[in-house]
Design a protein around this motif. Structure first.
Motif, PDB file in Angstrom:
ATOM      1  N   ARG A   1       3.690  -1.423  -4.001  1.00 15.83           N
ATOM      2  CA  ARG A   1       3.741  -2.153  -5.356  1.00 15.83           C
ATOM      3  C   ARG A   1       4.942  -1.371  -5.879  1.00 15.83           C
ATOM      4  O   ARG A   1       5.272  -0.348  -5.902  1.00 15.83           O
ATOM      5  CB  ARG A   1       2.587  -2.312  -5.986  1.00 15.83           C
ATOM      6  N   GLU A   2       5.704  -2.367  -6.924  1.00 15.81           N
ATOM      7  CA  GLU A   2       6.904  -1.839  -7.688  1.00 15.81           C
ATOM      8  C   GLU A   2       6.489  -0.721  -8.581  1.00 15.81           C
ATOM      9  O   GLU A   2       7.198   0.181  -8.657  1.00 15.81           O
ATOM     10  CB  GLU A   2       7.480  -2.878  -8.313  1.00 15.81           C
ATOM     11  N   ASP A   3       5.210  -0.707  -9.009  1.00 13.71           N
ATOM     12  CA  ASP A   3       4.666   0.393  -9.910  1.00 13.71           C
ATOM     13  C   ASP A   3       4.215   1.682  -9.224  1.00 13.71           C
ATOM     14  O   ASP A   3       3.617   2.716  -9.586  1.00 13.71           O
ATOM     15  CB  ASP A   3       3.712  -0.047 -10.659  1.00 13.71           C
ATOM     16  N   GLY A   4       4.518   1.585  -7.692  1.00 15.37           N
ATOM     17  CA  GLY A   4       4.089   2.917  -6.950  1.00 15.37           C
ATOM     18  C   GLY A   4       2.728   2.701  -6.594  1.00 15.37           C
ATOM     19  O   GLY A   4       2.390   3.695  -5.587  1.00 15.37           O
ATOM     20  N   GLU A   5       1.967   1.619  -6.899  1.00 17.33           N
ATOM     21  CA  GLU A   5       0.484   1.456  -6.381  1.00 17.33           C
ATOM     22  C   GLU A   5       0.525   0.945  -5.057  1.00 17.33           C
ATOM     23  O   GLU A   5       1.346   0.385  -4.551  1.00 17.33           O
ATOM     24  CB  GLU A   5      -0.198   0.930  -7.332  1.00 17.33           C
ATOM     25  N   LEU A   6      -0.435   1.300  -4.100  1.00 21.63           N
ATOM     26  CA  LEU A   6      -0.475   0.817  -3.012  1.00 21.63           C
ATOM     27  C   LEU A   6      -1.066  -0.463  -2.797  1.00 21.63           C
ATOM     28  O   LEU A   6      -1.700  -0.994  -3.890  1.00 21.63           O
ATOM     29  CB  LEU A   6      -1.648   1.534  -2.105  1.00 21.63           C
ATOM     30  N   ASP A   7      -0.660  -1.375  -1.759  1.00 19.48           N
ATOM     31  CA  ASP A   7      -1.081  -2.604  -1.627  1.00 19.48           C
ATOM     32  C   ASP A   7      -2.444  -2.830  -1.406  1.00 19.48           C
ATOM     33  O   ASP A   7      -3.226  -1.805  -0.971  1.00 19.48           O
ATOM     34  CB  ASP A   7      -0.334  -3.411  -0.591  1.00 19.48           C
ATOM     35  N   PRO A   8      -3.545  -3.617  -2.081  1.00 18.14           N
ATOM     36  CA  PRO A   8      -4.852  -3.712  -1.707  1.00 18.14           C
ATOM     37  C   PRO A   8      -5.071  -3.774  -0.182  1.00 18.14           C
ATOM     38  O   PRO A   8      -5.985  -2.952   0.138  1.00 18.14           O
ATOM     39  CB  PRO A   8      -5.222  -4.959  -2.199  1.00 18.14           C
ATOM     40  N   VAL A   9      -4.369  -4.085   0.686  1.00 18.80           N
ATOM     41  CA  VAL A   9      -4.675  -4.003   2.296  1.00 18.80           C
ATOM     42  C   VAL A   9      -4.594  -2.592   2.461  1.00 18.80           C
ATOM     43  O   VAL A   9      -5.243  -2.062   3.353  1.00 18.80           O
ATOM     44  CB  VAL A   9      -3.510  -4.898   2.938  1.00 18.80           C
ATOM     45  N   GLN A  10      -3.591  -1.872   2.017  1.00 21.12           N
ATOM     46  CA  GLN A  10      -3.382  -0.499   2.225  1.00 21.12           C
ATOM     47  C   GLN A  10      -4.505   0.623   1.818  1.00 21.12           C
ATOM     48  O   GLN A  10      -4.992   1.324   2.655  1.00 21.12           O
ATOM     49  CB  GLN A  10      -1.994   0.304   1.526  1.00 21.12           C
ATOM     50  N   ARG A  11      -5.109   0.321   0.665  1.00 23.77           N
ATOM     51  CA  ARG A  11      -6.121   0.778   0.186  1.00 23.77           C
ATOM     52  C   ARG A  11      -7.542   0.254   0.852  1.00 23.77           C
ATOM     53  O   ARG A  11      -8.174   1.226   1.025  1.00 23.77           O
ATOM     54  CB  ARG A  11      -6.434   0.369  -1.295  1.00 23.77           C
ATOM     55  N   GLY A  12      -7.604  -0.808   1.239  1.00 24.71           N
ATOM     56  CA  GLY A  12      -8.534  -1.334   2.150  1.00 24.71           C
ATOM     57  C   GLY A  12      -8.600  -0.353   3.288  1.00 24.71           C
ATOM     58  O   GLY A  12      -9.783  -0.062   3.868  1.00 24.71           O
ATOM     59  N   PHE A  13      -7.697  -0.075   4.123  1.00 24.05           N
ATOM     60  CA  PHE A  13      -7.711   0.705   5.289  1.00 24.05           C
ATOM     61  C   PHE A  13      -8.053   1.989   4.903  1.00 24.05           C
ATOM     62  O   PHE A  13      -8.409   2.598   5.632  1.00 24.05           O
ATOM     63  CB  PHE A  13      -6.296   0.609   5.846  1.00 24.05           C
ATOM     64  N   THR A  14      -7.628   2.586   3.748  1.00 23.00           N
ATOM     65  CA  THR A  14      -8.231   3.980   3.525  1.00 23.00           C
ATOM     66  C   THR A  14      -9.550   3.822   3.040  1.00 23.00           C
ATOM     67  O   THR A  14     -10.204   4.649   3.631  1.00 23.00           O
ATOM     68  CB  THR A  14      -7.259   4.313   2.105  1.00 23.00           C
TER      69      THR A  14
END
Length: 171
Positions: A79-92
């Motif tokens: 994301r523009e704010d540096g936050e991971l995409d929810p899909v990336q977070r889900g994989f984590t």
């Protein structure tokens, strides 16, 4: 030959041989090594990127063919704010990766799926990722990771709707 395209929102160009594959242009010319090159036969799906918003195996696309088009790689998910995409977070969160080799392609396909179907069934997820091979996980944690991302996004939408409703009724 000269190619020019938009990659992850930025205009890029380069001088290439006409036979250069998009995966090699991304990795070798642009340094975007998140796109993995796995099988050289278009079977594994580790190299999936978006071409004009549609997932493609970048080992099957000539860089010259992508010239004048828009490409999004796994590096473009953040994301523009540096936050991971929810899909990336889900994989984590759900351990959707082990060796990580197939992960970039899986992430790109999962994001594409959720953009079109925010509440997919397990069967729909499995169908979406069916063109990709994971040799480590057995797919259960990948499906669970994508379901986590869908639920996370649904909760955020619900919270935003509730917040908008409470702000609207307060005025």
């Amino acid at each position: 030959m000269q190619v020019s395209m938009i990659v992850n929102g930025e205009q890029v160009s380069g001088e290439i041989e006409p036979r250069l594959l998009l995966v090699h242009f991304l990795r070798d010319h642009l340094g975007l090594t998140g796109t993995h090159w796995g099988c050289d036969t278009s079977n594994c799906g580790a190299c999936v990127v978006w071409l004009d918003g549609e997932p493609v195996k970048s080992c099957t696309v000539l860089a010259a063919t992508a010239s004048g088009h828009e490409v999004r790689t796994v590096e473009g998910l953040e994301r523009e704010d540096g936050e991971l995409d929810p899909v990336q977070r889900g994989f984590t969160e759900c351990h959707g990766l082990q060796c990580g080799f197939c992960t970039p392609g899986m992430l790109m396909t999962a994001r594409w799926l959720l953009d079109r179907n925010p509440d997919p069934t397990d069967a729909e997820i499995r169908e979406a990722i069916s063109g990709q091979i994971c040799r480590c996980t057995g797919y259960a944690t990948i499906v669970r990771s994508i379901k986590w991302a869908a639920a996370y996004e649904a909760a955020r939408r619900e919270a935003a709707t509730a917040d908008a409703s409470s702000n609207g009724s307060a005025s």
